[in-house]
Design a protein around this motif. Sequence first.
Motif, PDB file in Angstrom:
ATOM      1  N   SER A 142       7.867   6.352  -3.300  1.00 43.72           N
ATOM      2  CA  SER A 142       6.601   6.068  -3.967  1.00 43.72           C
ATOM      3  C   SER A 142       5.443   6.686  -3.202  1.00 43.72           C
ATOM      4  N   LYS A 143       4.354   6.954  -3.905  1.00 41.33           N
ATOM      5  CA  LYS A 143       3.161   7.522  -3.278  1.00 41.33           C
ATOM      6  C   LYS A 143       2.583   6.571  -2.228  1.00 41.33           C
ATOM      7  N   ILE A 144       2.711   5.275  -2.462  1.00 40.80           N
ATOM      8  CA  ILE A 144       2.191   4.301  -1.504  1.00 40.80           C
ATOM      9  C   ILE A 144       2.966   4.372  -0.199  1.00 40.80           C
ATOM     10  N   ASN A 151       0.014   8.140   7.269  1.00 43.13           N
ATOM     11  CA  ASN A 151      -1.286   7.847   7.850  1.00 43.13           C
ATOM     12  C   ASN A 151      -1.304   6.712   8.864  1.00 43.13           C
ATOM     13  N   PHE A 152      -0.253   5.885   8.877  1.00 42.32           N
ATOM     14  CA  PHE A 152      -0.286   4.735   9.762  1.00 42.32           C
ATOM     15  C   PHE A 152       0.910   4.641  10.709  1.00 42.32           C
ATOM     16  N   ILE A 153       1.827   5.596  10.609  1.00 40.86           N
ATOM     17  CA  ILE A 153       2.994   5.610  11.495  1.00 40.86           C
ATOM     18  C   ILE A 153       2.919   6.837  12.390  1.00 40.86           C
ATOM     19  N   HIS A 154       2.911   6.620  13.696  1.00 44.66           N
ATOM     20  CA  HIS A 154       2.922   7.743  14.629  1.00 44.66           C
ATOM     21  C   HIS A 154       4.237   8.504  14.466  1.00 44.66           C
TER      22      HIS A 154
END
Length: 265
Positions: A142-144, A151-154
């Motif tokens: 999914s796009k989410i 954007n939030f996982i290194h």
Amino acid sequence: MAKKTFIVSDSHFYLDNKPDNSRRLKVFIDFLKENAGEMNQLFLLGDIFDFWFEWNHVIPKYNFELLYFLKKMTSEMGIKITYITGNHDFYLGSFFEKNLGIDCVDHDFELLIGDKKHLLTHGDGKIDNDKGYRILRKILRSKISNFLFKNFIHPDMGVMIAKFTSGSSRKYNGRLKSSIDESYMDYCKSKIDEGYDGVIIGHIHCPQKYTYNDSTIVNSGDWINYYSFVIIDSEEISLNYYKHSLIDDIKREKILSELISNQER
């Protein structure tokens, strides 16, 4: 000499530089070098990498030698390469197309050769008893999920997560093995009934070739145990096994014998 279409799948090159992965990588690149002169086009039929994800400025650093040679094939040798995503490498992003000149598709592919129409598919999520995976697939793709992961996982954390989920996926597929072949055959036969002259499918790591209603069904096997590949020319679809000094042919023959024995039961 007429050029041919080559198809490979399920090499599952890992996110590490351990000896086994390096050995298999060398075998695969040598295969490409040896056969490039015969290729009109090459299809990577999914799960070439055990994980692939592209962040805004980062890609996995492993298996660089293969990426380099694929670029050479498209830019210097004029070989058309199409990458059909699998269940381990479905986040291909734009790197392959922009930097390597490889066409990427996230769906089944219809291949026309002469007057023959073939269906190429990785094969994940195609059978009735794979409902749990189909739900997971929708969530992961999914796009989410893509946005959150990017954007939030290194990247280092992302690779750790990928190693864990890849291992879980292999265990899941192993549990399906006892009933997967018949269900996949039913799926492939349904595609032949729709009008395809051939169906080439990956995912289940079991090299097989069948004739159904004068058409051909092939599972492309893998590059972990079998080192198998498919060739399509104007005359036929063939299932082949690569010979290399780094491949344990005795082990491969034993595994192939066990596979054939299981199919005959």
